[in-house]
Scaffold this active site. Structure first.
Site, mmCIF file in Angstrom:
data_model
loop_
_atom_site.group_PDB
_atom_site.id
_atom_site.type_symbol
_atom_site.label_atom_id
_atom_site.label_comp_id
_atom_site.label_asym_id
_atom_site.label_seq_id
_atom_site.Cartn_x
_atom_site.Cartn_y
_atom_site.Cartn_z
ATOM 1 C CB SER A 152 -36.260 18.976 8.023
ATOM 2 O OG SER A 152 -36.859 18.633 9.243
ATOM 3 C CG ASP A 172 -40.201 4.658 1.457
ATOM 4 O OD1 ASP A 172 -39.305 4.728 0.587
ATOM 5 O OD2 ASP A 172 -39.966 4.601 2.675
ATOM 6 C CE LYS A 232 -33.078 18.895 11.712
ATOM 7 N NZ LYS A 232 -34.313 18.710 12.474
#
Length: 435
Positions: free
Chosen positions: A305, A316, A330
């Protein structure tokens, strides 16, 4: 009446995490009740046949079940079943569960100190929390709990199993555990305690590299990471290891705050769902504490999460190298919808995405460099080479330098934590390349 609704809106605290729900605005059920249904199309779309069937079953149980059942019990059971059929993270929160949720996010609660979920009728340990009775007793991520004292877990709901794990501080509970790689079930005795989780820890490794461990994302975790790094940066550090292994998630804003510490611009995470208010974007600010130091983020299967939000954003944005094992996966957002003063609905309302649009749901973050959690044993049967310093009467080096190792040298780091050892080695290589 509107003032009362506004107060409820202000009191709404919405969280995201493996056990904790997510930060995203949504109307409460109380607000919806205030607006009568006026749209004829909405009335036509009601599943009348299914509602008639529900009423029929309700009446049959009321009239024919072997023992009397009151209306409130039947309806609450129906609510639980309706939510249970959605996904593993949606839930009907009764008073005890609602209170536990608030305790988790504040960082203090009672119990053993493990994050758990249900799997095939048994309790699966997602991760033991740092410095808690469960971790000290030897409970590990991935363990399958089959018995609590003499009570078999199979057949119990997750809430019932959690209730059995709770108890007075100082009392004991015997966990029967099935662990991969072990031929027989293990019995581990854990002494219950009040769990006070310090979510952030840090230290220097080899005097020049900052190690920051975040065990879960609590309300103040972002401020804590900032404070720890400020203290460490006074020692002219050359690189940073951010350890998110076995971190089950927590408060979304803490994940955004921690990402912002290392990023000076760009998107950190965005969410997308069916409702317009489910679509939110969170971006970095220019107030960056560590903008350019080499950085490695450690993750594993217990990283979930909010941990995946941070790791995905830094990956990224090419701000850090992600190392370790694939994360849990998750990637859904939960909203807390208060129903009454002490009951609420935790409902999955959106998915979250990394800056490049990757959904982490059921996929996770793949590390740039895969490093398994290995146990390293040094060979003692190799040749013992004689060195110049071992010769009797050898000359000093003339530099006035001794051979004493620094006090905080992690001489046996490879044996104690192989993944961290590899992360530090990578940081050293990055520093050399940058020179």
């Amino acid at each position: 009446m509107k003032d009362a609704v506004n107060r409820k809106s202000l009191l709404r605290t919405l969280f995201l995490g493996f056990v904790f729900p997510a930060l995203i605005s949504a109307p409460t059920l109380a607000e919806e009740k205030e607006e009568p249904v006026q749209n004829v199309e909405q009335v036509k779309s009601l599943p009348l046949d299914e509602l008639r069937l529900f009423t029929e079953v309700f009446q049959r149980i009321k009239n024919a079940y072997v023992e009397p059942v009151d209306d409130a019990t039947l309806l609450e059971d129906a609510l639980r079943g309706m939510i249970l059929g959605l996904d593993p993270h949606s839930a009907y929160l009764e008073p005890k569960e609602f209170e536990t949720l608030q305790q988790h996010t504040s960082g203090e609660f009672g119990g053993l100190g493990i994050e758990v979920g249900m799997e095939d009728g048994f309790v699966r340990v997602i991760t033991p929390i740092d410095d808690t009775p469960a971790q000290r007793a030897g409970v590990k991520a991935g363990d399958l709990i089959t018995k609590l004292d003499e009570q078999a877990v199979q057949g119990l709901s997750l809430n019932e199993a959690v209730d059995l794990m709770r108890g007075k501080p100082g009392s004991k509970v015997l966990l029967t555990i099935v662990r991969e790689g072990e031929e027989k079930p293990l019995e581990i005795e854990v002494i219950r305690d009040v769990i006070q989780v310090a979510s952030v820890k840090s230290r220097l490794i080899d005097e020049n590299y900052a190690y920051v461990r975040v065990s879960q994302f609590q309300v103040n975790s972002g401020k804590e990471v900032h404070k720890h790094l400020q203290r460490l940066m006074g020692q002219e550090i050359k690189g940073v290891v951010l350890d998110l292994r076995n971190n089950p998630g927590g408060v979304l804003q803490a994940a955004v705050d921690i990402g912002d510490i290392f990023l000076d611009e760009g998107l950190i995470v965005y969410t997308h769902g069916r409702l317009a208010e489910s679509d939110q974007r969170f971006s970095a600010t220019s107030k960056t504490l560590v903008p350019d130091l080499p950085m490695v983020v450690l993750i594993n299967g217990g990283s979930a999460s909010a941990s995946e939000i941070v790791a995905g954003a830094l990956q990224d944005q090419e701000r850090a190298i992600i190392m370790g094992q694939p994360s849990f996966g998750k990637g859904s957002v939960q909203t807390i919808l208060p129903l009454t003063q002490d009951r609420a609905l935790k409902l999955t309302t959106a998915r979250y995405y990394t800056p490049e649009g990757r959904s982490i749901q059921a996929q996770g973050i793949k590390p740039d460099i895969l490093v398994e959690d290995a146990e390293i044993k040094l060979r003692n049967n190799g040749p013992q080479f004689l060195k110049e310093s071992d010769l009797s009467g050898h000359l000093d080096n003339g530099n006035g330098e001794g051979s004493v190792k620094p006090e905080n040298s992690d001489e046996h780091l490879a044996e104690r934590d192989y993944q961290l050892y590899e992360a530090v080695n990578l940081l050293k290589a990055l520093v050399i390349v940058q020179k």
